[in-house]
Scaffold this active site. Structure first.
Site, short mmCIF file in Angstrom:
data_model
loop_
_atom_site.label_atom_id
_atom_site.label_comp_id
_atom_site.label_asym_id
_atom_site.label_seq_id
_atom_site.Cartn_x
_atom_site.Cartn_y
_atom_site.Cartn_z
N ASN A 1 0.81 -1.22 0.00
CA ASN A 1 0.00 0.00 0.00
C ASN A 1 0.84 1.27 0.00
O ASN A 1 0.40 2.30 -0.50
CB ASN A 1 -0.91 -0.02 1.24
CG ASN A 1 -1.50 1.34 1.54
OD1 ASN A 1 -2.46 1.76 0.92
ND2 ASN A 1 -0.90 2.06 2.49
N TYR B 1 2.92 8.95 -12.04
CA TYR B 1 2.10 8.21 -11.08
C TYR B 1 1.25 7.17 -11.82
O TYR B 1 1.17 6.00 -11.42
CB TYR B 1 1.21 9.20 -10.32
CG TYR B 1 0.32 8.61 -9.25
CD1 TYR B 1 0.85 8.11 -8.06
CD2 TYR B 1 -1.07 8.56 -9.42
CE1 TYR B 1 0.03 7.59 -7.06
CE2 TYR B 1 -1.90 8.05 -8.43
CZ TYR B 1 -1.34 7.56 -7.25
OH TYR B 1 -2.16 7.04 -6.27
P1 NAP Z 1 -0.87 8.65 2.58
O1 NAP Z 1 -1.95 9.20 3.42
O2 NAP Z 1 0.20 9.57 2.09
O3 NAP Z 1 -0.19 7.38 3.31
C1 NAP Z 1 0.85 6.66 2.68
C2 NAP Z 1 1.85 6.22 3.73
O4 NAP Z 1 2.92 5.52 3.05
C3 NAP Z 1 2.47 7.41 4.46
O5 NAP Z 1 2.53 7.19 5.84
C4 NAP Z 1 3.84 7.48 3.81
O6 NAP Z 1 4.82 8.08 4.66
C5 NAP Z 1 4.14 6.02 3.57
N1 NAP Z 1 5.25 5.87 2.63
C6 NAP Z 1 5.55 6.66 1.57
N2 NAP Z 1 6.67 6.23 0.98
C7 NAP Z 1 7.09 5.15 1.67
C8 NAP Z 1 8.20 4.29 1.55
N3 NAP Z 1 9.11 4.45 0.60
N4 NAP Z 1 8.33 3.26 2.43
C9 NAP Z 1 7.43 3.09 3.42
N5 NAP Z 1 6.36 3.89 3.59
C10 NAP Z 1 6.20 4.92 2.73
O7 NAP Z 1 -1.49 7.98 1.27
P2 NAP Z 1 -2.89 7.21 1.03
O8 NAP Z 1 -3.80 8.17 0.39
O9 NAP Z 1 -3.31 6.50 2.25
O10 NAP Z 1 -2.41 6.19 -0.10
C11 NAP Z 1 -2.14 4.82 0.15
C12 NAP Z 1 -2.02 4.12 -1.19
O11 NAP Z 1 -3.24 4.27 -1.93
C13 NAP Z 1 -0.92 4.69 -2.08
O12 NAP Z 1 -0.29 3.64 -2.79
C14 NAP Z 1 -1.68 5.58 -3.04
O13 NAP Z 1 -1.01 5.77 -4.25
C15 NAP Z 1 -2.97 4.80 -3.21
N6 NAP Z 1 -4.11 5.60 -3.66
C16 NAP Z 1 -4.57 6.65 -2.92
C17 NAP Z 1 -5.67 7.36 -3.39
C18 NAP Z 1 -6.24 8.55 -2.63
O14 NAP Z 1 -7.12 9.23 -3.18
N7 NAP Z 1 -5.81 8.81 -1.39
C19 NAP Z 1 -6.30 7.00 -4.59
C20 NAP Z 1 -5.79 5.91 -5.30
C21 NAP Z 1 -4.70 5.22 -4.83
P3 NAP Z 1 5.13 9.66 4.43
O15 NAP Z 1 3.83 10.36 4.54
O16 NAP Z 1 6.11 9.98 5.51
O17 NAP Z 1 5.71 9.75 3.04
#
Ligand code: NAP
Length: 249
Positions: free
Chosen positions: A94, A160
């Site tokens: 994730n 992305y």
């Molecule tokens: P988020 O709130 O930014 O949470 C992602 C977490 O992953 C953060 O705690 C981040 O830490 C951590 N992370 C980033 N890079 C990392 C690394 N290299 N190693 C370990 N941990 C790492 O994002 P989210 O919205 O929950 O997204 C989760 C997933 O869903 C992602 O893959 C995203 O692309 C996908 N997604 C999200 C959405 C949306 O609308 N939110 C839509 C489609 C897909 P830091 O914050 O310190 O970087």
């Protein structure tokens, strides 16, 4: 209290990027249904809060601070999970970073490479480290998180979209490689979900596309992931499920 039957089905699941947002919701959902967790994030402070919260509620959660795009860190984290729990039943890739809202001509090679490393290569590294254990067990469930952006395209997100589309092709091919060994590999491609990541980019830029009268919550994704990790999804592999409120049909 879990019955002996529940104990038998208790899974060990590793969730990356689990400190906040969608990963945190997945962790809470899996813990509530009785799974034992290994939770990774690069942010040590927020991860420790999430792990602490789960432990306070009586769940088993091992915190793993590390960068999922770093081969050595990935190998060490997986080794710790096996050392602590003796096996790994589920993996949820994730962790990810969001698009920076730059057009093709504005993107640097460094930004492109960083995106592919974290949002695509990390899933490859994690799967390479975890699949051998699942092959030995003769069972495993992998869910890789992609995005609706991989399917629809979004201006300002070429890197992305490329990484997240790569996750889909990678997962389908891996699903074929490991199906004989009863390892499922599926993809969840969320639409717009209310998290720190989407707020950074601006919630409004995609919300008008959603047919349902609200934007997504992390729990909308967590319930799909929990289903794919469950025995109910045993015959599902190589599929893409997209909780997106009808933004893409
Ligand atoms: P988020 O709130 O930014 O949470 C992602 C977490 O992953 C953060 O705690 C981040 O830490 C951590 N992370 C980033 N890079 C990392 C690394 N290299 N190693 C370990 N941990 C790492 O994002 P989210 O919205 O929950 O997204 C989760 C997933 O869903 C992602 O893959 C995203 O692309 C996908 N997604 C999200 C959405 C949306 O609308 N939110 C839509 C489609 C897909 P830091 O914050 O310190 O970087």
């Amino acid at each position: 209290m879990n019955s002996p039957e529940d104990q038998k089905h208790r899974q060990i699941v590793l969730v990356t990027g689990a400190a906040r947002g969608i990963g945190r919701a997945i962790a809470i959902r899996l813990a509530e249904q009785g799974d034992d967790l290994a939770l990774n994030d690069i942010d040590a402070e927020i991860l420790s809060q999430t792990v602490h919260q789960l432990k306070e509620s009586g769940h088993h959660a091992l915190g793993l601070v590390g960068d999922v795009s770093d081969l050595k860190a990935v190998q060490d984290m997986v080794a710790k999970v096996v050392e602590q729990y003796g096996r790994i039943d589920g993996l949820v890739n994730n962790a990810g970073i969001g698009g920076v809202g730059k057009t093709l001509l504005e993107l640097s090679l460094e930004e492109w490479d960083e995106m592919l490393r974290i949002d695509l290569t990390a899933s490859f590294l994690m799967c390479q480290a975890v699949v051998p254990h699942m092959l030995t067990q003769g069972r495993g469930r992998i869910v890789n998180i992609s995005s609706i952006t991989a399917i629809m395209g979004v201006a300002g997100s070429t890197h992305y979209a490329a990484a997240k589309a790569g996750v889909i092709g990678f997962s389908k091919s891996l699903a074929r490689e490991v199906a004989e060994s009863r390892i499922n590999v599926n993809v969840v491609a969320p639409g717009l979900i209310d998290t720190d990541m989407s707020r950074k980019r601006g919630i409004d830029h995609q919300s008008h596309l959603i047919a349902w009268p609200r934007i997504g919550e992390p729990e909308d994704v967590a319930s799909v992931v929990a289903f794919l990790l469950s025995d109910k999804a045993e015959f599902i592999t190589g599929q893409v499920l997209s909780p997106n409120g009808g933004a893409c049909m």
